[in-house]
Design a protein around this motif. Sequence first.
Motif, PDB file in Angstrom:
ATOM      1  N   GLU A  42      60.000  20.780  57.362  1.00 16.25           N
ATOM      2  CA  GLU A  42      59.779  21.266  56.146  1.00 16.25           C
ATOM      3  C   GLU A  42      59.676  22.943  56.281  1.00 16.25           C
ATOM      4  OE1 GLU A  42      57.651  20.013  52.064  1.00 16.25           O
ATOM      5  OE2 GLU A  42      56.606  19.446  54.154  1.00 16.25           O
ATOM      6  N   PHE A  43      59.737  23.516  55.158  1.00 13.67           N
ATOM      7  CA  PHE A  43      59.634  25.006  55.242  1.00 13.67           C
ATOM      8  C   PHE A  43      58.636  25.113  53.828  1.00 13.67           C
ATOM      9  CE2 PHE A  43      61.310  29.388  56.197  1.00 13.67           C
ATOM     10  CZ  PHE A  43      60.078  30.117  55.511  1.00 13.67           C
ATOM     11  N   VAL A  44      57.172  25.346  54.352  1.00 10.51           N
ATOM     12  CA  VAL A  44      56.139  25.485  53.203  1.00 10.51           C
ATOM     13  C   VAL A  44      55.753  26.855  53.331  1.00 10.51           C
ATOM     14  CG1 VAL A  44      53.962  24.754  52.619  1.00 10.51           C
ATOM     15  CG2 VAL A  44      55.469  22.862  53.759  1.00 10.51           C
ATOM     16  N   CYS A  45      55.439  27.202  51.839  1.00  9.46           N
ATOM     17  CA  CYS A  45      54.926  28.747  52.021  1.00  9.46           C
ATOM     18  C   CYS A  45      53.325  28.818  51.379  1.00  9.46           C
ATOM     19  CB  CYS A  45      55.506  29.436  50.994  1.00  9.46           C
ATOM     20  SG  CYS A  45      57.143  30.377  51.705  1.00  9.46           S
ATOM     21  N   PHE A  46      52.511  29.191  52.139  1.00  9.51           N
ATOM     22  CA  PHE A  46      51.161  29.383  51.314  1.00  9.51           C
ATOM     23  C   PHE A  46      51.002  30.704  50.418  1.00  9.51           C
ATOM     24  CE2 PHE A  46      48.978  27.433  55.331  1.00  9.51           C
ATOM     25  CZ  PHE A  46      49.463  26.139  55.185  1.00  9.51           C
ATOM     26  N   LEU A  47      50.801  30.414  49.193  1.00  7.06           N
ATOM     27  CA  LEU A  47      51.124  31.619  48.065  1.00  7.06           C
ATOM     28  C   LEU A  47      49.665  31.770  47.477  1.00  7.06           C
ATOM     29  CD1 LEU A  47      52.760  33.480  46.274  1.00  7.06           C
ATOM     30  CD2 LEU A  47      53.295  31.705  44.707  1.00  7.06           C
ATOM     31  N   GLY A  48      49.381  32.987  47.200  1.00  6.21           N
ATOM     32  CA  GLY A  48      47.997  33.142  46.523  1.00  6.21           C
ATOM     33  C   GLY A  48      47.705  34.699  46.554  1.00  6.21           C
ATOM     34  N   PRO A  49      46.667  35.186  45.760  1.00  5.14           N
ATOM     35  CA  PRO A  49      46.226  36.477  45.770  1.00  5.14           C
ATOM     36  C   PRO A  49      45.615  36.758  47.145  1.00  5.14           C
ATOM     37  CG  PRO A  49      44.883  35.151  44.383  1.00  5.14           C
ATOM     38  CD  PRO A  49      46.124  34.353  44.786  1.00  5.14           C
TER      39      PRO A  49
ATOM     40  N   MET B 271      47.299  28.810  46.377  1.00  4.75           N
ATOM     41  CA  MET B 271      45.859  28.588  46.681  1.00  4.75           C
ATOM     42  C   MET B 271      44.946  29.784  45.961  1.00  4.75           C
ATOM     43  SD  MET B 271      45.806  28.292  50.875  1.00  4.75           S
ATOM     44  CE  MET B 271      44.129  27.933  50.916  1.00  4.75           C
ATOM     45  N   ASN B 272      43.840  29.315  45.713  1.00  4.57           N
ATOM     46  CA  ASN B 272      42.961  30.246  44.910  1.00  4.57           C
ATOM     47  C   ASN B 272      41.577  30.123  45.023  1.00  4.57           C
ATOM     48  OD1 ASN B 272      42.204  32.162  42.754  1.00  4.57           O
ATOM     49  ND2 ASN B 272      41.670  30.411  41.439  1.00  4.57           N
ATOM     50  N   ARG B 273      40.824  31.072  45.693  1.00  2.19           N
ATOM     51  CA  ARG B 273      39.451  30.980  45.700  1.00  2.19           C
ATOM     52  C   ARG B 273      39.006  29.925  47.064  1.00  2.19           C
ATOM     53  NH1 ARG B 273      36.260  31.796  40.161  1.00  2.19           N
ATOM     54  NH2 ARG B 273      37.297  33.740  39.626  1.00  2.19           N
ATOM     55  N   GLY B 274      39.774  29.885  47.984  1.00  5.69           N
ATOM     56  CA  GLY B 274      39.530  28.985  49.059  1.00  5.69           C
ATOM     57  C   GLY B 274      39.834  27.434  48.964  1.00  5.69           C
ATOM     58  N   ARG B 275      40.676  27.127  48.119  1.00  5.41           N
ATOM     59  CA  ARG B 275      41.174  25.787  47.423  1.00  5.41           C
ATOM     60  C   ARG B 275      42.452  25.764  47.195  1.00  5.41           C
ATOM     61  NH1 ARG B 275      36.657  22.400  46.778  1.00  5.41           N
ATOM     62  NH2 ARG B 275      38.361  20.860  45.769  1.00  5.41           N
ATOM     63  N   ILE B 276      43.272  24.606  47.192  1.00  9.81           N
ATOM     64  CA  ILE B 276      44.500  24.486  46.731  1.00  9.81           C
ATOM     65  C   ILE B 276      44.690  24.098  45.290  1.00  9.81           C
ATOM     66  CG2 ILE B 276      46.771  23.050  46.890  1.00  9.81           C
ATOM     67  CD1 ILE B 276      45.871  22.797  49.968  1.00  9.81           C
ATOM     68  N   GLU B 277      45.334  24.725  44.584  1.00  5.10           N
ATOM     69  CA  GLU B 277      45.567  24.624  43.206  1.00  5.10           C
ATOM     70  C   GLU B 277      46.495  23.409  42.932  1.00  5.10           C
ATOM     71  OE1 GLU B 277      44.036  26.130  40.199  1.00  5.10           O
ATOM     72  OE2 GLU B 277      42.664  27.581  40.815  1.00  5.10           O
ATOM     73  N   GLN B 278      47.730  24.040  43.633  1.00  2.55           N
ATOM     74  CA  GLN B 278      48.903  23.109  43.273  1.00  2.55           C
ATOM     75  C   GLN B 278      49.739  23.118  44.564  1.00  2.55           C
ATOM     76  OE1 GLN B 278      50.842  23.904  39.568  1.00  2.55           O
ATOM     77  NE2 GLN B 278      52.583  22.013  40.093  1.00  2.55           N
ATOM     78  N   VAL B 279      50.327  21.790  44.743  1.00  4.50           N
ATOM     79  CA  VAL B 279      51.328  21.590  45.956  1.00  4.50           C
ATOM     80  C   VAL B 279      52.750  21.132  45.106  1.00  4.50           C
ATOM     81  CG1 VAL B 279      52.002  20.900  47.988  1.00  4.50           C
ATOM     82  CG2 VAL B 279      49.849  21.393  47.698  1.00  4.50           C
TER      83      VAL B 279
ATOM     84  N   LEU C 128      59.110  31.311  45.970  1.00  2.00           N
ATOM     85  CA  LEU C 128      60.224  30.367  45.111  1.00  2.00           C
ATOM     86  C   LEU C 128      61.508  30.502  45.870  1.00  2.00           C
ATOM     87  CD1 LEU C 128      59.005  31.491  41.553  1.00  2.00           C
ATOM     88  CD2 LEU C 128      58.209  29.310  42.959  1.00  2.00           C
ATOM     89  N   SER C 129      61.945  31.471  46.329  1.00  2.74           N
ATOM     90  CA  SER C 129      63.332  31.391  46.918  1.00  2.74           C
ATOM     91  C   SER C 129      63.404  30.816  48.161  1.00  2.74           C
ATOM     92  CB  SER C 129      63.575  32.679  47.075  1.00  2.74           C
ATOM     93  OG  SER C 129      63.110  33.524  48.061  1.00  2.74           O
ATOM     94  N   ILE C 130      62.635  30.728  49.224  1.00  6.24           N
ATOM     95  CA  ILE C 130      62.656  30.280  50.642  1.00  6.24           C
ATOM     96  C   ILE C 130      61.990  29.014  50.863  1.00  6.24           C
ATOM     97  CG2 ILE C 130      60.333  31.248  51.421  1.00  6.24           C
ATOM     98  CD1 ILE C 130      62.111  32.306  53.917  1.00  6.24           C
ATOM     99  N   ALA C 131      60.904  28.343  50.206  1.00  8.19           N
ATOM    100  CA  ALA C 131      60.214  27.352  50.570  1.00  8.19           C
ATOM    101  C   ALA C 131      60.724  26.025  50.200  1.00  8.19           C
ATOM    102  CB  ALA C 131      58.755  27.547  50.043  1.00  8.19           C
ATOM    103  N   ASP C 132      60.585  24.921  50.873  1.00  9.98           N
ATOM    104  CA  ASP C 132      60.900  23.659  50.302  1.00  9.98           C
ATOM    105  C   ASP C 132      59.644  23.338  49.229  1.00  9.98           C
ATOM    106  OD1 ASP C 132      63.190  23.364  51.887  1.00  9.98           O
ATOM    107  OD2 ASP C 132      61.971  22.799  53.497  1.00  9.98           O
ATOM    108  N   ARG C 133      58.676  23.505  49.674  1.00  5.31           N
ATOM    109  CA  ARG C 133      57.317  23.379  48.896  1.00  5.31           C
ATOM    110  C   ARG C 133      56.378  24.483  48.672  1.00  5.31           C
ATOM    111  NH1 ARG C 133      53.760  18.711  50.027  1.00  5.31           N
ATOM    112  NH2 ARG C 133      54.257  18.950  52.167  1.00  5.31           N
ATOM    113  N   VAL C 134      55.589  24.671  47.804  1.00 12.59           N
ATOM    114  CA  VAL C 134      55.088  25.789  47.620  1.00 12.59           C
ATOM    115  C   VAL C 134      53.406  25.426  47.852  1.00 12.59           C
ATOM    116  CG1 VAL C 134      54.192  27.913  46.295  1.00 12.59           C
ATOM    117  CG2 VAL C 134      56.473  27.347  46.662  1.00 12.59           C
ATOM    118  N   VAL C 135      52.526  26.067  48.430  1.00 12.58           N
ATOM    119  CA  VAL C 135      51.067  25.442  48.357  1.00 12.58           C
ATOM    120  C   VAL C 135      50.363  26.870  47.572  1.00 12.58           C
ATOM    121  CG1 VAL C 135      48.906  25.023  49.536  1.00 12.58           C
ATOM    122  CG2 VAL C 135      51.253  24.121  50.194  1.00 12.58           C
TER     123      VAL C 135
END
Length: 373
Positions: free
Chosen positions: A50-57, A227-235, A218-225
Amino acid sequence: MDTPVAPRLTAAAAGAPPAAEPYLAVERVTKRFGSFVALDDVSLTVGRGEFVCFLGPSGCGKTTLLRAIAGLDPQDEGRIIQAGRDISALPPGARDFGIVFQSYALFPNMTVSANVGYGLVSLGRRRQEIEARVRELLALVGLADQARKYPAQLSGGQQQRVALARAIAMDPGLLLLDEPLSALDALVRAHLREEIKALQRRLGITTIMVTHDQEEALSIADRVVVMNRGRIEQVGTPDAVYRHPDSLFVAGFVGRMNSLPGVVTDAGAVQVGQVRLAADAAGGLAAGTRVQVCLRPEDVLPEDALHPGTRLGATVRGIEYLGSIARAALDAQGLPLTVEVQDTALRRLQLRPGAAIEVVVPPDRVLLFPREA
């Protein structure tokens, strides 16, 4: 963490593939730097290939999570399992991964070939084997004719390809990419991310990439993770995260969003300023519920006579021309809305500052999230 006030599609319902057998499992991982909690009870699974991206500020914990997986910044609590093996306490050298950093981290005094083959040399592989592997990898990343050059003689994109070839030289089970494209210009970045995705697909290697660029994720990942403030908001899949955000943070961070305070008036409607909007998401909510009303700019439809929804008269306040699309700022009966249209629609509708138009807000495109006040 904000939660939606109306039922949302699950990742599976939104078109996600069935969950693969987990190759990597992050279980309740916490990481602190002094009193600062960088990762707060994070759990995640990644499927094989799988190709997963960790995304966040910046500061959300995405790089810290990547470094914990690599053993570079070990977690304080929790476990990390890779291919059925608990690697939580193993040093980086005992883990099965290749890594590419934002800074490339190439050895400036070594040729391209020497950089790519460095890990193989350190393992004591035979010279002929190393040379054959290096040739294969340089051809794979399109640098077969650059073998004798030094990093300083290469462009940023070429250096990143060398770093990528070096990371996969020893056939790791896991490829970690720490914002590998952020130092490149926009055109090179877009081209190289396509190459990385194609290479990942060809090799079938499980890959995790850290990025703060929503379009990139959004363009590269199978799933996007997200993150915000050290927690996962959505996968979820890119489509699920974009179209069905689980929280107000995700709705605002992933892509552009019109966001306005509102109050539910009755089943299927919400009051925003002086405007009553039909909203499917208001169904089942009590009248008087305070919500944040969110609309994607492309979901505000100008001059659409066929699409059902709330119709609003609007005045164009400004146009931001972006090539293939244009972004128009509207005053829609007192509501500040942004609409995005294709260049052809811009010319057909003759949108310009001061123009009067009508827009349609489809009730199924209105997202609602809880609001404290």
